[in-house]
Design a protein around this motif. Sequence first.
Motif, PDB file in Angstrom:
ATOM      1  N   GLU A 244       0.692  -1.063  -0.089  1.00 44.82           N
ATOM      2  CA  GLU A 244       0.027   0.043  -0.087  1.00 44.82           C
ATOM      3  C   GLU A 244       0.939   1.271   0.003  1.00 44.82           C
ATOM      4  OE1 GLU A 244      -3.729   2.292   2.645  1.00 44.82           O
ATOM      5  OE2 GLU A 244      -2.688   0.239   3.171  1.00 44.82           O
ATOM      6  N   ARG A 246       0.937   5.322   0.892  1.00 47.42           N
ATOM      7  CA  ARG A 246       0.215   6.207   1.772  1.00 47.42           C
ATOM      8  C   ARG A 246       0.973   7.491   1.304  1.00 47.42           C
ATOM      9  NH1 ARG A 246      -1.792   3.606   7.166  1.00 47.42           N
ATOM     10  NH2 ARG A 246      -3.369   2.009   6.170  1.00 47.42           N
ATOM     11  N   GLY A 249      -0.247   9.828   5.249  1.00 42.54           N
ATOM     12  CA  GLY A 249      -1.244   8.972   5.950  1.00 42.54           C
ATOM     13  C   GLY A 249      -2.549   8.548   5.263  1.00 42.54           C
ATOM     14  N   LYS A 250      -2.545   8.942   4.256  1.00 45.36           N
ATOM     15  CA  LYS A 250      -3.753   8.909   3.164  1.00 45.36           C
ATOM     16  C   LYS A 250      -3.419   7.905   2.145  1.00 45.36           C
ATOM     17  CE  LYS A 250      -6.794  11.238  -0.209  1.00 45.36           C
ATOM     18  NZ  LYS A 250      -7.251  12.289  -0.940  1.00 45.36           N
ATOM     19  N   HIS A 251      -4.203   6.796   2.084  1.00 43.01           N
ATOM     20  CA  HIS A 251      -4.202   5.727   1.064  1.00 43.01           C
ATOM     21  C   HIS A 251      -4.249   6.238  -0.418  1.00 43.01           C
ATOM     22  CE1 HIS A 251      -4.837   1.751  -0.934  1.00 43.01           C
ATOM     23  NE2 HIS A 251      -5.617   2.549  -1.729  1.00 43.01           N
TER      24      HIS A 251
END
Length: 324
Positions: A244, A246, A249-251
């Motif tokens: 993942e 990010r 902190g945001k996907h």
Amino acid sequence: MKRIIVMVVMVGLLSLALLCTPAVGQSEMSVISGTQELLIKQDLLIKSEVETAVSMLQAIYAKYQQGEMPMDKARQLGADLLRELRYGTEGYFWADTTEGVNVVLYGRKDVEGRNRLEDQDPDGKYFIKAFLEKAKAGGGYIAYQFSKKGELIPQPKRSYVLPFEPFGWVIGSGYYFSLAPDKKRDLALSTALGQVTLFAELTDMERDALKTAATLRQAKAGEHIIEQGKTYDRMCIILNGQAEVRVDGKHIVTLSGESLVGEIEFLDSNPASADVFLLQDTDLIELNHTALTGLMEKQPRLGYVLMREFAEIEARRLRAGNPK
């Protein structure tokens, strides 16, 4: 089905009897790892098991000769038998036609029915052709490399093959022996580099040279392979898992299958603009920046191919609106 079960039971009994035959001659031996005593024992075992399997196929063929079943039914019963037969912890059988078409390889749908005549091992050996030549001479032993069931990396193997002329098949079975740790790591890295699309246009010599800048390792789920704000001396290729991405902190996106990360930091030497952490256990190829830069300077064609591939990767990501 009952006939097959009875035949499977016969394998163990007949193998015990055949193991009492005299040892194979020294001319049949090849120089491989392990003690000579162990080599003779394993050679005797695979030879006796293949002879047993062929005798069981002969019993099925006899049913055809007696008019109890058509030839296609006899072949199907023979294939089913070989596919299910096992001995020891890893012993299995395979069969190929004399034209090189695989009949049985423990039910592998990607292999059974395919012509394997041009298949080569990592050393360039046409092992199917070797099987057929040995069978034509009456049978014998062959040393080559082949991957274990469920694995990708070929390992040294020694097999015994016999012809079964009524079906036009060559029957075989074999055993694996271990590589030295350094050789095993080198072979694993060579195999991994050869399967990565990013390196598809490199020559064999260029991929071999690339090993001086590459490391293959297993990484665990949850591991941060890139952390936002940090600088790195390497980039990574995620071979067979998911990761993942990010930013703050945001996907942003989920990566999978041969994903390259860290190449922007390689190109501009700035801190990473995103976090990348693994969602699954995976194999990673790590490319050291310093070693790779030196290699690209020494081999301009290799450098050109890689830089073009990096540019194409970034172009695709920009089109997809992916900031990583």
